[in-house]
Enzyme design. Structure first.
Site, PDB file in Angstrom:
ATOM      1  N   HIS A  49       1.786  -0.520   7.044  1.00  0.00           N
ATOM      2  CA  HIS A  49       1.279  -0.915   8.617  1.00  0.00           C
ATOM      3  C   HIS A  49       1.394  -0.157   9.683  1.00  0.00           C
ATOM      4  O   HIS A  49       1.756  -0.514  10.829  1.00  0.00           O
ATOM      5  CB  HIS A  49       2.151  -2.494   8.638  1.00  0.00           C
ATOM      6  N   GLY A 133      -3.126  -5.858  -3.738  1.00  0.00           N
ATOM      7  CA  GLY A 133      -2.877  -5.153  -2.700  1.00  0.00           C
ATOM      8  C   GLY A 133      -3.028  -3.784  -3.179  1.00  0.00           C
ATOM      9  O   GLY A 133      -2.416  -2.754  -2.542  1.00  0.00           O
ATOM     10  N   LEU A 134      -4.086  -3.516  -4.004  1.00  0.00           N
ATOM     11  CA  LEU A 134      -4.311  -2.185  -4.570  1.00  0.00           C
ATOM     12  C   LEU A 134      -5.560  -1.500  -3.774  1.00  0.00           C
ATOM     13  O   LEU A 134      -6.325  -0.801  -4.496  1.00  0.00           O
ATOM     14  CB  LEU A 134      -4.395  -2.064  -5.992  1.00  0.00           C
ATOM     15  N   SER A 135      -6.188  -2.312  -2.976  1.00  0.00           N
ATOM     16  CA  SER A 135      -7.582  -1.898  -2.329  1.00  0.00           C
ATOM     17  C   SER A 135      -8.449  -2.112  -3.363  1.00  0.00           C
ATOM     18  O   SER A 135      -9.601  -1.266  -3.042  1.00  0.00           O
ATOM     19  CB  SER A 135      -7.346  -0.663  -1.936  1.00  0.00           C
ATOM     20  N   SER A 136      -8.729  -3.246  -4.050  1.00  0.00           N
ATOM     21  CA  SER A 136      -9.980  -3.309  -4.714  1.00  0.00           C
ATOM     22  C   SER A 136     -11.218  -3.450  -3.660  1.00  0.00           C
ATOM     23  O   SER A 136     -12.393  -3.073  -4.174  1.00  0.00           O
ATOM     24  CB  SER A 136      -9.735  -4.499  -5.494  1.00  0.00           C
ATOM     25  N   GLU A 169     -15.952  -2.954   6.578  1.00  0.00           N
ATOM     26  CA  GLU A 169     -15.044  -4.030   6.249  1.00  0.00           C
ATOM     27  C   GLU A 169     -14.668  -4.592   7.601  1.00  0.00           C
ATOM     28  O   GLU A 169     -14.448  -5.834   7.725  1.00  0.00           O
ATOM     29  CB  GLU A 169     -13.662  -3.328   5.770  1.00  0.00           C
ATOM     30  N   ASP A 181      -7.048   2.325   3.548  1.00  0.00           N
ATOM     31  CA  ASP A 181      -7.670   1.958   2.044  1.00  0.00           C
ATOM     32  C   ASP A 181      -8.914   2.875   2.041  1.00  0.00           C
ATOM     33  O   ASP A 181      -9.079   3.279   0.742  1.00  0.00           O
ATOM     34  CB  ASP A 181      -7.922   0.466   2.007  1.00  0.00           C
ATOM     35  N   TYR A 230      -1.280 -10.690   8.287  1.00  0.00           N
ATOM     36  CA  TYR A 230      -1.788  -9.576   8.943  1.00  0.00           C
ATOM     37  C   TYR A 230      -2.138  -9.317  10.336  1.00  0.00           C
ATOM     38  O   TYR A 230      -1.884  -8.669  11.025  1.00  0.00           O
ATOM     39  CB  TYR A 230      -2.812  -8.973   8.075  1.00  0.00           C
TER      40      TYR A 230
END
Ligand code: GLA
Length: 397
Positions: A49, A133-136, A169, A181, A230
């Site tokens: 963050h 949380g792995l930025s797919s 995004e 990311d 977030y």
């Protein structure tokens, strides 16, 4: 909410190629071999963050990918097939499709501002678990962007593509995320972490000064709070900067302009929540600097300490962890051969990452897997990975 894990047994590259041929072959004569692009998911060693606070982070790409196979079209229509869901969508440049196709359309729209893109037939396959949380989603954006550039015979450097995907995004999908990311999926190199300054956007590849492996503990849960929490944190940081600027009379544009001394001098101006949010970000930037130097020097115990410190700060000051993530970090910390562990990604579920002695990786994976369902939860999943390279075109033969 629990998630289904994605099919990690078969290679996304071959599934994407097969999906392209099965879905679109025969519609029009195909003069050329498909273009094939892959982009990795990521974990972040330290620097949670900090990106939307102009701060520092230290991600690495994992060897799990989104693959996009593509053929050009002679109009500007995009037809996209998601092999993992068995869904096909067709849209033209003015359309705004929903769901996974929103990412494809947003990337195409942003890229069209700078390069002349053709339409394309695309097939997408992934072994990056989604919602973990792995930025797919960043991996999807980068792979789609690279494939669209490939079919149009256009090039763009990886920084330009990462920034285009970040804009996609934010503008297309409406998430107020930072650049972490997209830069990780775009710019990482094998066997190195990426030290990224999110203010200057300068970066440096930090080679591991020794044999280390990475273990991911995907908790398998995503809590409802993930989106709203977030955006709340983004707002709280902005408010903390405004309060500190007013109290100090200094021209502060982000928490990057604040150090611990300044924060402590004006702590009374902030309420407890805003003080703790700011303390996390300010101390996290320091942990990234420490971990960057230690990683390059092969001092993995110090990197590990920074990771544990990061997790505690994200849990107690930033309040973005959850019981399952805390349990995953605790389990890792009790296992011999683990240097450090923390939550990675936005939080409220998703995955924890552990830095592990490379020679002990198989054993550590076995030991953690043996107790992960009783300690973390029935939906948890464990896998080892090696630091991998960023987005690229690959040969299809
Ligand atoms: C998500 C966001 C990133 C970053 C991380 C937290 O992954 O997409 O931009 O803010 O959370 O470090």
């Amino acid at each position: 909410m629990t998630r289904q894990s994605s099919d990690s047994d078969s290679d996304p590259k071959s599934r994407a190629i097969a999906g392209l041929r099965d879905t679109f072959d025969g519609d029009v004569p195909r003069a050329s071999d498909p273009i094939l692009a892959v982009a990795p998911g990521r974990v972040n060693l330290v620097g949670g963050h900090t990106d939307y606070n102009d701060g520092l982070c230290l991600p690495l790409a994992v060897d799990r990918h989104v693959a996009v196979a593509a053929w050009p079209r002679d109009d500007d229509v995009i037809r996209a097939h998601a092999t993992d869901f068995g869904e096909t969508t067709t849209f033209d440049p003015d359309d705004s499709p929903d769901g996974w196709a929103a990412y494809v359309a947003a990337v195409a729209r942003v890229l069209r501002e700078d390069v002349s893109l053709l339409g394309a037939d695309l097939a997408i396959a992934s072994d990056v678990p989604s919602g973990a949380g792995l930025s797919s989603s960043a991996a999807l954006e980068l792979a789609v962007g690279q494939a669209l550039l490939g079919v149009a015979d256009e090039t763009m450097d990886s920084t330009g593509l990462a920034l285009a995907c970040w804009r996609a995004e934010r503008e297309g999908v409406g998430v107020e995320c930072g650049i972490l990311d997209q830069f990780a999926s775009g710019l990482c190199e094998p066997d190195a972490a990426l030290f990224l300054d999110c203010r200057s956007r300068e970066f440096e590849h930090v080679a591991f000064g020794g044999d280390v492996g990475i273990l991911v503990v995907d908790t398998g849960v995503s809590h409802e709070l993930a989106d709203s929490g977030y955006n709340d944190r983004v707002r709280e940081c902005r408010e903390a900067v405004a309060t500190l600027a007013a109290a100090s009379g200094l021209d502060l544009t982000s928490l990057r302009d604040v150090d611990i001394d300044l924060l402590e001098r004006h702590a009374d101006a902030l309420d407890d929540v805003h003080y703790r949010r700011a303390r996390h970000v300010v101390s996290e930037n320091e942990r990234v600097e420490t971990a960057r130097k230690a990683l390059a020097a092969g001092d993995f115990d110090t990197v590990g300490e920074a990771m544990y410190g990061s997790h505690e700060s994200l849990r107690d000051d930033y309040e973005v962890s959850c019981a399952e993530l805390d349990a995953a970090v605790e389990l890792a910390s009790e296992t011999d051969g683990v240097y450090g562990a923390r939550m990675t990604g936005g939080g409220f579920g998703g995955s924890a990452v552990a830095l592990v002695d490379g020679s002990a990786l198989d054993r550590v994976e076995r030991e953690i897997r043996a107790s992960v369902s009783s300690r973390v939860g029935a939906t948890a999943n464990v896998f080892a990975c090696r630091p991998s390279g960023g987005v690229r075109l690959v040969a299809t033969d």
